[in-house]
Write a protein that holds these residues in place. Structure first.
Motif, PDB file in Angstrom:
ATOM      1  N   TYR A  49     -18.753  13.740  54.647  1.00 56.40           N
ATOM      2  CA  TYR A  49     -17.367  13.543  54.231  1.00 56.40           C
ATOM      3  C   TYR A  49     -17.061  12.063  54.011  1.00 56.40           C
ATOM      4  N   GLY A  50     -17.575  11.234  54.921  1.00 55.28           N
ATOM      5  CA  GLY A  50     -17.308   9.799  54.827  1.00 55.28           C
ATOM      6  C   GLY A  50     -17.819   9.210  53.524  1.00 55.28           C
ATOM      7  N   GLU A  51     -19.012   9.631  53.108  1.00 55.64           N
ATOM      8  CA  GLU A  51     -19.563   9.145  51.842  1.00 55.64           C
ATOM      9  C   GLU A  51     -18.739   9.638  50.662  1.00 55.64           C
ATOM     10  N   ASP A  52     -18.257  10.882  50.743  1.00 55.88           N
ATOM     11  CA  ASP A  52     -17.437  11.436  49.664  1.00 55.88           C
ATOM     12  C   ASP A  52     -16.111  10.693  49.527  1.00 55.88           C
ATOM     13  N   LEU A  53     -15.595  10.176  50.647  1.00 58.32           N
ATOM     14  CA  LEU A  53     -14.326   9.451  50.624  1.00 58.32           C
ATOM     15  C   LEU A  53     -14.474   8.012  50.131  1.00 58.32           C
ATOM     16  N   ASN A  54     -15.689   7.574  49.962  1.00 58.71           N
ATOM     17  CA  ASN A  54     -15.941   6.207  49.507  1.00 58.71           C
ATOM     18  C   ASN A  54     -15.708   6.126  47.999  1.00 58.71           C
ATOM     19  N   ARG A  55     -14.445   6.154  47.617  1.00 57.30           N
ATOM     20  CA  ARG A  55     -14.046   6.097  46.207  1.00 57.30           C
ATOM     21  C   ARG A  55     -13.495   4.709  45.877  1.00 57.30           C
ATOM     22  N   GLU A  56     -13.311   4.467  44.592  1.00 56.15           N
ATOM     23  CA  GLU A  56     -12.761   3.186  44.152  1.00 56.15           C
ATOM     24  C   GLU A  56     -11.408   2.938  44.825  1.00 56.15           C
ATOM     25  N   GLY A  57     -11.229   1.718  45.310  1.00 57.77           N
ATOM     26  CA  GLY A  57      -9.962   1.362  45.936  1.00 57.77           C
ATOM     27  C   GLY A  57      -9.937   1.521  47.435  1.00 57.77           C
ATOM     28  N   VAL A  58     -10.961   2.159  48.008  1.00 54.37           N
ATOM     29  CA  VAL A  58     -11.025   2.351  49.460  1.00 54.37           C
ATOM     30  C   VAL A  58     -11.798   1.187  50.073  1.00 54.37           C
ATOM     31  N   ASP A  59     -11.219   0.569  51.096  1.00 57.33           N
ATOM     32  CA  ASP A  59     -11.844  -0.594  51.716  1.00 57.33           C
ATOM     33  C   ASP A  59     -12.666  -0.253  52.954  1.00 57.33           C
ATOM     34  N   ALA A  60     -12.296   0.810  53.659  1.00 56.23           N
ATOM     35  CA  ALA A  60     -13.028   1.184  54.874  1.00 56.23           C
ATOM     36  C   ALA A  60     -12.832   2.671  55.147  1.00 56.23           C
ATOM     37  N   VAL A  61     -13.884   3.309  55.646  1.00 63.77           N
ATOM     38  CA  VAL A  61     -13.820   4.719  56.039  1.00 63.77           C
ATOM     39  C   VAL A  61     -14.252   4.821  57.491  1.00 63.77           C
ATOM     40  N   HIS A  62     -13.423   5.450  58.314  1.00 65.56           N
ATOM     41  CA  HIS A  62     -13.706   5.609  59.738  1.00 65.56           C
ATOM     42  C   HIS A  62     -13.976   7.088  60.024  1.00 65.56           C
ATOM     43  N   THR A  63     -15.135   7.388  60.547  1.00 68.05           N
ATOM     44  CA  THR A  63     -15.489   8.769  60.862  1.00 68.05           C
ATOM     45  C   THR A  63     -15.385   9.007  62.366  1.00 68.05           C
ATOM     46  N   VAL A  64     -14.886  10.172  62.727  1.00 62.02           N
ATOM     47  CA  VAL A  64     -14.762  10.545  64.137  1.00 62.02           C
ATOM     48  C   VAL A  64     -15.504  11.857  64.330  1.00 62.02           C
ATOM     49  N   ASP A  65     -16.660  11.791  64.959  1.00 62.80           N
ATOM     50  CA  ASP A  65     -17.520  12.962  65.147  1.00 62.80           C
ATOM     51  C   ASP A  65     -17.125  13.665  66.439  1.00 62.80           C
ATOM     52  N   PRO A 155       0.771  17.924  48.111  1.00 59.87           N
ATOM     53  CA  PRO A 155      -0.442  18.100  47.303  1.00 59.87           C
ATOM     54  C   PRO A 155      -0.113  18.291  45.828  1.00 59.87           C
ATOM     55  N   GLY A 156      -0.947  17.727  44.973  1.00 67.91           N
ATOM     56  CA  GLY A 156      -0.792  17.902  43.545  1.00 67.91           C
ATOM     57  C   GLY A 156       0.093  16.890  42.855  1.00 67.91           C
ATOM     58  N   GLU A 157       0.667  15.933  43.593  1.00 66.95           N
ATOM     59  CA  GLU A 157       1.584  14.968  42.992  1.00 66.95           C
ATOM     60  C   GLU A 157       0.892  13.675  42.567  1.00 66.95           C
ATOM     61  N   TRP A 158      -0.244  13.361  43.145  1.00 65.18           N
ATOM     62  CA  TRP A 158      -1.001  12.168  42.775  1.00 65.18           C
ATOM     63  C   TRP A 158      -2.359  12.603  42.221  1.00 65.18           C
ATOM     64  N   PRO A 159      -2.896  11.888  41.245  1.00 64.93           N
ATOM     65  CA  PRO A 159      -4.236  12.222  40.755  1.00 64.93           C
ATOM     66  C   PRO A 159      -5.284  11.910  41.807  1.00 64.93           C
ATOM     67  N   ALA A 160      -6.390  12.620  41.751  1.00 66.64           N
ATOM     68  CA  ALA A 160      -7.477  12.386  42.702  1.00 66.64           C
ATOM     69  C   ALA A 160      -8.155  11.053  42.422  1.00 66.64           C
ATOM     70  N   ALA A 161      -8.498  10.330  43.478  1.00 67.82           N
ATOM     71  CA  ALA A 161      -9.255   9.089  43.331  1.00 67.82           C
ATOM     72  C   ALA A 161     -10.650   9.420  42.815  1.00 67.82           C
ATOM     73  N   GLU A 162     -11.155   8.553  41.940  1.00 62.03           N
ATOM     74  CA  GLU A 162     -12.454   8.800  41.328  1.00 62.03           C
ATOM     75  C   GLU A 162     -13.363   7.597  41.518  1.00 62.03           C
ATOM     76  N   GLY A 163     -14.545   7.699  40.951  1.00 60.74           N
ATOM     77  CA  GLY A 163     -15.486   6.592  41.010  1.00 60.74           C
ATOM     78  C   GLY A 163     -16.134   6.460  42.374  1.00 60.74           C
ATOM     79  N   THR A 164     -17.032   5.516  42.484  1.00 59.77           N
ATOM     80  CA  THR A 164     -17.731   5.229  43.738  1.00 59.77           C
ATOM     81  C   THR A 164     -17.335   3.842  44.218  1.00 59.77           C
ATOM     82  N   GLY A 165     -16.915   3.767  45.462  1.00 55.19           N
ATOM     83  CA  GLY A 165     -16.477   2.498  46.014  1.00 55.19           C
ATOM     84  C   GLY A 165     -17.568   1.787  46.787  1.00 55.19           C
ATOM     85  N   ASP A 166     -17.214   0.677  47.387  1.00 53.11           N
ATOM     86  CA  ASP A 166     -18.154  -0.081  48.196  1.00 53.11           C
ATOM     87  C   ASP A 166     -17.605  -0.292  49.604  1.00 53.11           C
ATOM     88  N   ALA A 167     -16.891   0.736  50.098  1.00 48.16           N
ATOM     89  CA  ALA A 167     -16.273   0.648  51.424  1.00 48.16           C
ATOM     90  C   ALA A 167     -17.339   0.704  52.510  1.00 48.16           C
TER      91      ALA A 167
END
Length: 318
Positions: A49-65, A155-167
């Motif tokens: 999930y964390g890798e999938d959330l790494n989209r353009e515009g995201v600076d950091a992803v925090h995972t809680v296992d 849900p449905g009011e903002w477009p989905a973030a796309e691309g691959t980020g470098d978070a």
């Protein structure tokens, strides 16, 4: 310069579409604060999930296992700790079943105001949140009289973030107090969902009271088969028992965002429109040229559905 935290969602082993929409909404807020956009995902396959959330515009992803399924106590504790750790100015989650479960509890624990069901933001001198009022008949703007806030977005009011980020995707070591959870999640079961999930359909053929009687429904099913589409309906069809609740679109049903939404014999009441206005392309078939559905339709056929639908089925099924 203040940061924004987005809380993503997953269900049945997959990130929900709203998670990517939240990233877009969160980025909009982060641009207004001049801060970074953080995302968190809690429980389940957090590495994937964390890798999938790494989209353009995201600076950091925090995972809680911690566990596999949604748990109110785990989410409440983890989100509180992450928000404190990054000193988030705004915390954003979906206005969904899960979001409405844990989000108010975290806002209360952090003594921050909560504004729900946002459809737009206005930023300038502080945050203003736009919400629909009176069953979608009008909109209102709520001025947030606080430097920090929790906001749940529709849900449905903002477009989905796309691309691959470098978070940076990193595990967050949340200190979960097991004794304070009070509940244990043993599994997840979808109840009453029937054999279809209209919210996942790319093309919906939706029917309203213009179909007149249940015996005429095969006309719509034939068209859906010809198009490779899924059948959905407005509330009167479900209230009559002609189709199941899982196929209802609208304020009291499901909100859908298909590529194509074909509204057949649907007048366009605000309660129904609230559930489907996010479709990319809306095609209306109605013999009433003044039907409200034409106010939002991209294309319209003002004619008798009993003539139009069979002709379309023949055209696309031939």
């Amino acid at each position: 310069m203040s940061d924004v935290l987005v809380v993503a969602e997953h269900r049945r082993g997959e990130l929900r579409d709203v998670s990517y929409e939240l990233l877009t909404a969160g980025r909009e807020l982060a641009d207004s604060t001049g801060g970074n956009l953080h995302a968190t995902i809690i429980s389940g396959d957090v590495d994937e999930y964390g890798e999938d959330l790494n989209r353009e515009g995201v600076d950091a992803v925090h995972t809680v296992d911690h566990g596999e399924e949604f748990n109110h106590g785990v989410y409440t504790q983890a989100v509180e700790q992450i928000a404190n750790e990054i000193d988030a100015q705004y915390v954003v989650a979906g206005n969904t079943v899960n979001g409405m479960d844990f989000f108010p509890a975290v806002a209360e624990r952090l003594d921050m105001p909560l504004v729900t069901d946002a459809i737009a933001f206005e930023t300038g001198d502080g945050l203003s949140v736009v919400r629909e009022l009176y069953s979608g008949k009008t909109e209102g703007t709520i001025e947030v009289d606080s430097e920090k806030a929790f906001v749940s977005v529709r849900p449905g009011e903002w477009p989905a973030a796309e691309g691959t980020g470098d978070a940076a995707v990193e595990a967050f070591d949340a200190d979960i107090d097991e004794d304070a959870l009070n509940t244990t999640v043993n599994g997840y079961e979808e109840v009453g969902s029937g054999d279809v999930d209209i919210s996942e359909a790319d093309v919906l053929v939706s029917i309203g009271r213009g179909i007149e009687e249940e015996d005429n429904l095969p006309l719509v099913h034939d068209l859906a088969d010809a198009l490779g589409a899924t059948v959905s309906a407005s509330r009167p069809i479900v209230d009559n028992g002609w189709l199941g609740q899982e196929r209802q679109v609208g304020q009291s049903g499901k909100k859908v965002t298909p590529d194509i939404y074909i509204a057949i014999g649907i007048s366009g009441a605000v309660q129904h429109v609230a559930g489907m206005k996010g479709a990319d392309t809306i095609i209306a078939i109605n013999n009433d040229p003044s039907a409200p559905i034409y106010d939002i339709a991209d294309y319209g056929i003002v004619d008798d559905l009993f003539d139009v639908v069979p002709a379309l089925t023949e055209e696309f099924g031939g």
